[in-house]
Design a protein around this motif. Structure first.
Motif, PDB file in Angstrom:
ATOM      1  N   GLU A 148      77.505  39.353   2.698  1.00 43.20           N
ATOM      2  CA  GLU A 148      77.179  40.172   1.533  1.00 43.20           C
ATOM      3  C   GLU A 148      75.736  40.664   1.552  1.00 43.20           C
ATOM      4  O   GLU A 148      75.333  41.425   0.672  1.00 43.20           O
ATOM      5  N   CYS A 613      83.639  37.993 -20.942  1.00 45.91           N
ATOM      6  CA  CYS A 613      82.898  38.900 -20.074  1.00 45.91           C
ATOM      7  C   CYS A 613      81.725  39.481 -20.855  1.00 45.91           C
ATOM      8  O   CYS A 613      81.616  39.284 -22.079  1.00 45.91           O
ATOM      9  N   SER A 649      77.623  48.657  -1.649  1.00 50.41           N
ATOM     10  CA  SER A 649      78.862  48.693  -2.437  1.00 50.41           C
ATOM     11  C   SER A 649      78.585  49.011  -3.904  1.00 50.41           C
ATOM     12  O   SER A 649      79.362  49.732  -4.547  1.00 50.41           O
ATOM     13  N   LEU A 650      77.483  48.497  -4.452  1.00 47.61           N
ATOM     14  CA  LEU A 650      77.149  48.787  -5.845  1.00 47.61           C
ATOM     15  C   LEU A 650      76.654  50.218  -6.002  1.00 47.61           C
ATOM     16  O   LEU A 650      76.954  50.886  -6.997  1.00 47.61           O
ATOM     17  N   MET A 653      79.625  52.339  -6.068  1.00 45.15           N
ATOM     18  CA  MET A 653      80.302  52.222  -7.356  1.00 45.15           C
ATOM     19  C   MET A 653      79.653  53.131  -8.393  1.00 45.15           C
ATOM     20  O   MET A 653      80.334  53.829  -9.160  1.00 45.15           O
ATOM     21  N   THR A 711      82.239  47.544 -17.412  1.00 45.04           N
ATOM     22  CA  THR A 711      82.688  47.153 -16.073  1.00 45.04           C
ATOM     23  C   THR A 711      81.498  47.001 -15.131  1.00 45.04           C
ATOM     24  O   THR A 711      81.420  46.047 -14.343  1.00 45.04           O
ATOM     25  N   CYS A 712      80.568  47.936 -15.229  1.00 44.73           N
ATOM     26  CA  CYS A 712      79.374  47.882 -14.384  1.00 44.73           C
ATOM     27  C   CYS A 712      78.564  46.622 -14.652  1.00 44.73           C
ATOM     28  O   CYS A 712      78.101  45.947 -13.707  1.00 44.73           O
ATOM     29  N   ASN A 714      79.404  43.703 -15.667  1.00 48.07           N
ATOM     30  CA  ASN A 714      80.002  42.494 -15.113  1.00 48.07           C
ATOM     31  C   ASN A 714      79.944  42.491 -13.592  1.00 48.07           C
ATOM     32  O   ASN A 714      79.758  41.435 -12.974  1.00 48.07           O
ATOM     33  N   ALA A 715      80.068  43.664 -12.986  1.00 50.01           N
ATOM     34  CA  ALA A 715      79.937  43.750 -11.522  1.00 50.01           C
ATOM     35  C   ALA A 715      78.515  43.429 -11.088  1.00 50.01           C
ATOM     36  O   ALA A 715      78.295  42.727 -10.092  1.00 50.01           O
ATOM     37  N   ARG A 718      77.811  39.690 -11.368  1.00 48.42           N
ATOM     38  CA  ARG A 718      78.448  38.938 -10.272  1.00 48.42           C
ATOM     39  C   ARG A 718      77.638  39.064  -8.992  1.00 48.42           C
ATOM     40  O   ARG A 718      77.539  38.112  -8.209  1.00 48.42           O
ATOM     41  N   TRP A 719      77.061  40.225  -8.766  1.00 50.08           N
ATOM     42  CA  TRP A 719      76.230  40.415  -7.576  1.00 50.08           C
ATOM     43  C   TRP A 719      75.042  39.457  -7.589  1.00 50.08           C
ATOM     44  O   TRP A 719      74.753  38.779  -6.597  1.00 50.08           O
TER      45      TRP A 719
END
Length: 754
Positions: A148, A613, A649-650, A653, A711-712, A714-715, A718-719
């Motif tokens: 990652e 969340c 990846s982010l 997104m 959504t962003c 929470n993504a 997590r990162w």
């Protein structure tokens, strides 16, 4: 004839002497290259020159702190050789093990590493798992951290560094995690090349009774990232000492433990604590068996138990029952979080879980493990966070700890929290720190100095590819006595065609250009329409540069364009409505907080317990955690960090959604600064409100807009592995703002009329 023989003997002798001389010159040349590689560091910061200096040999154990200096007198200052008394193996056996393991004992970066493989990029390749391969959950975390990271590559031809898919963490032959036939498996790798440019991770080496550094295979020219590293076998500036961590250590984590978020008061209920196993015999038993001598049951609580292992009752001594009874009376976590110092004695191996546990609890480690190469000691100055003692001076520990002043204790505890959060709070941070240290060795001319490694926000967030001068980073201004440049560059993100001279972007350019602090204006043209000719843009008193966006993506607005020369960046959306007074005042505020985002439109996050969340809200309240980049100041370094640190990846997104780039920037800056952004004077009208009411085409009017932003969030969390955003209720207004006094007495008069 005799003369000829003598002449021949003399000639042979001279030839041999010449060969020896040439060999000595080559060795000296190699050493000189090594010294140049290790020592050429930042002449403008002499205090931090020696981060890569090889210590003098023979090197046995880290120097004592000044606190222990007075107690080391006479014969007690002599060092053991080797670093600790082995009770079950002879010197010849230990030497044989060391020679078999470290046939390349003299390996250094200049002799056992191929720098040519690392151009142009520092890529890290993980060998694919073979059929039947089983790896532990801990090693899976290590490999996931690399996969990652921004260093990972799937092409071995682009790799600078190679990581084994074979699990080498536990090399104790008695362990269920021990992997057989490692030697044959790595020797068959196509690019093994005697381990050159390979990195091997190891937590446990050797087995009962001696727990030597035996890994069961030859590492060759591979670098070792090893826990419980022994300085007798450690290859300085080649191997890397990592901490011993448990299988429960999280993959990702961050933030400060709420129990230790504030390190005041500096002293706690207990002075010194320890709770752990006591070994009745064998290596590592001496120190722990003697702890009862300084345990007083009052402010020094040192608890041991011999109740471990299958046959403990057969070997228990006269103190076991009494120790076991007292051991059960205290809760370990309660001791940790209520003690000023935590004893970290060696166990069977040099490292101990107690080390990381002490750092996490803001408890100053008192380390008694002679010969332990402390984790990341190549870059971390442990004198600022720990007391390193001598196992032979156990009885002096109480007086030493009592002699530490309250101010010094507070500094030590604050540093433990910084180091824990920056480098040790997760497996990912331990792995990334290891890779960054190696990268600094490879690109030594653009590497971090010790100030960067030992000061907030830490080496992982201070990318030396941006600059090797700490004065160019916003978070070092205070410690260096520096200030940002007194000007800013306005960067306007434009996505709509330029309709007329009365377009919002034209009005914005005119207003910003009038600021006495504005050095230049840069328009990033990301519209699908052709770039308007120069005569369509307004005339300004400051340089106006229009850059044609190449990718025309949302994330490209934060690209580190070379045209930006000032420290401060004023990020603006094309439809932002700001007056010159608002721009001037926000910039004045930012100059006092250059490491943060300072601006006008504020938003907040919250925890949605029903959905488990994070949620996003734009409600007008006195509480906020984000300042949107549609009208905000920040340091230009964050452009570089955004483009080079955030995973691809982010960024993809953000570009796919055409949304959330401002939230991602807030996450990044808050993670670095550990502080909330700053909102300046409240403004009742902002583009989100106006456009949602007046334009159906606006993305702010899209019902999916807020769902996407949640959504962003929470993504992004997590990162990072944690939520970096912090809530704040502070708002900074101009002096006399809305006070009932004459408008002539106010500096920023226009702001109140808006």
């Amino acid at each position: 004839m005799q003369a000829k023989k003598r002449y021949l003997l003399v000639s042979v002798g001279v030839a041999l002497l010449f060969l020896v001389y040439q060999w000595a010159l080559q060795i000296a040349d190699l050493e000189q290259q090594q010294q140049q590689f290790e020592r050429r560091q930042f002449p403008q910061y002499p205090d931090y020159h020696h981060q890569y200096q090889s210590p003098p040999r023979p090197r046995h154990w880290p120097e004592l702190t000044q606190l222990l200096g007075p107690y080391l007198e006479g014969g007690e200052q002599e060092e053991d050789s080797p670093r600790v008394h082995h009770q079950h193996s002879s010197p010849r056996e230990r030497r044989s093990i060391r020679d078999n393991l470290y046939k390349n004992k003299r390996c250094r970066m200049v002799t056992c590493f191929d720098f040519a493989r690392c151009q142009p990029d520092f890529g890290v390749y993980i060998y694919p798992l073979q059929r039947g391969d089983e790896i532990s959950a801990t090693y899976r975390k290590i490999l996931s951290s690399i996969e990652e990271s921004r260093f990972h590559t799937t092409d071995p031809l682009k790799a600078c560094l190679f990581i084994l898919a074979v699990d080498t963490l536990d090399r104790d032959r008695l362990s269920a995690q021990y992997v057989q036939n490692v030697r044959a498996r790595i020797q068959n790798l196509p690019t093994w090349n005697d381990g050159r440019n390979h990195l091997i991770f190891n937590l446990y080496s050797g087995t009962w009774p001696d727990y030597t550094d035996d890994l069961g295979f030859e590492v060759g020219q591979a670098m070792l990232a090893k826990a419980s590293a022994d300085v007798a076998n450690f290859r300085p500036n080649f191997d890397i000492s990592i901490p011993l961590f448990s299988k429960d250590h999280p993959l990702k984590a961050g933030g400060t433990d709420p129990m230790v978020a504030h390190t005041a008061p500096s002293s706690r209920r207990y002075l010194l604590v320890f709770k752990g196993k006591r070994y009745l015999t064998g290596i590592g038993s001496e120190t722990r068996n003697a702890l009862y001598h300084i345990h007083n049951g009052d402010d020094i609580i040192l608890l041991t138990t011999c109740k471990h292992g299958k046959d403990w009752e057969k070997h228990k001594d006269s103190r076991c029952d009494r120790d076991n009874e007292e051991y059960s009376k205290f809760d370990y976590q309660e001791l940790l979080h209520n003690s000023t110092f935590c004893l970290v004695p060696r166990g069977r191996r040099l490292g101990s879980f107690r080390f990381l546990e002490a750092l996490q609890a803001a408890c100053v480690p008192v380390i008694l493990s002679n010969g332990w190469e402390l984790p990341f000691s190549e870059v971390i100055d442990w004198r600022k966070a720990a007391i390193v003692g001598d196992e032979r001076l156990l009885l002096q520990v109480p007086s030493v700890t009592r002699s530490v002043g309250r101010d010094r204790i507070l500094v030590l505890r604050q540093q433990t929290q910084f180091l824990w959060d920056a480098y040790f709070s997760s497996v990912a941070k331990i792995v990334l720190t290891t890779l960054e240290i190696i990268r600094d060795r490879v690109d030594w001319h653009v590497s971090r100095n010790r100030l960067m490694w030992n000061s907030l926000p830490g080496g992982l967030y201070a990318l030396p590819q941006y600059s090797t001068d700490p004065a160019h980073f916003p978070f070092y201004y205070a410690s260096l006595g520096k200030s940002p440049l007194p000007q800013f560059t306005a960067v306007i993100h434009s996505v709509s065609p330029l309709q007329s001279h009365m377009s919002p972007v034209v009005k914005l350019i005119i207003a910003v250009a009038k600021s006495k602090f504005c050095a230049q204006i840069v328009v990033l043209w990301n519209s699908d329409k052709p770039l308007p000719p120069r005569n369509k843009w307004p005339s300004t008193s400051v340089p106006l540069t229009v850059i044609q966006g190449q990718s025309k993506t949302m994330s490209s607005r934060f690209s580190p364009h070379d045209v930006i020369l000032t420290d401060a960046v004023l990020s603006l959306d094309e439809d932002s409505v700001l007056s010159t007074n608002e721009v001037d005042f926000a910039f004045i505020v930012w100059q006092s907080f250059p490491e943060r985002i300072v601006g006008y439109p504020a938003r907040s996050h919250y925890w949605d317990s029903a959905r488990s969340c994070w949620g996003y809200t734009s409600k007008w309240t006195n509480d906020y955690s984000m300042v949107l980049t549609g009208a905000a100041f920040y340091h230009r370094y964050y452009h570089y960090l955004f483009s080079h640190y955030v995973p691809a990846s982010l960024l993809a997104m953000v570009d796919r959604m055409v949304n959330c780039e401002d939230i991602l920037m807030n996450f990044l800056v808050s993670a670095v600064s550990k502080q909330a952004p700053i909102k300046v004077t409240q403004k009742k009208q902002y583009k989100e409100t106006m456009m949602a009411q007046g334009s159906k085409a606006s993305r702010w009017a899209d019902p999916d807009h807020f769902a996407q932003r949640q959504t962003c969030m929470n993504a992004f969390s997590r990162w990072l592995g944690f939520m970096p955003l912090l809530h704040s209720q502070m708002r900074l207004d101009p002096l006399l703002f809305r006070d009932q006094v004459s408008i002539l007495r106010k500096k920023y008069r226009d702001i109140e009329r808006l």
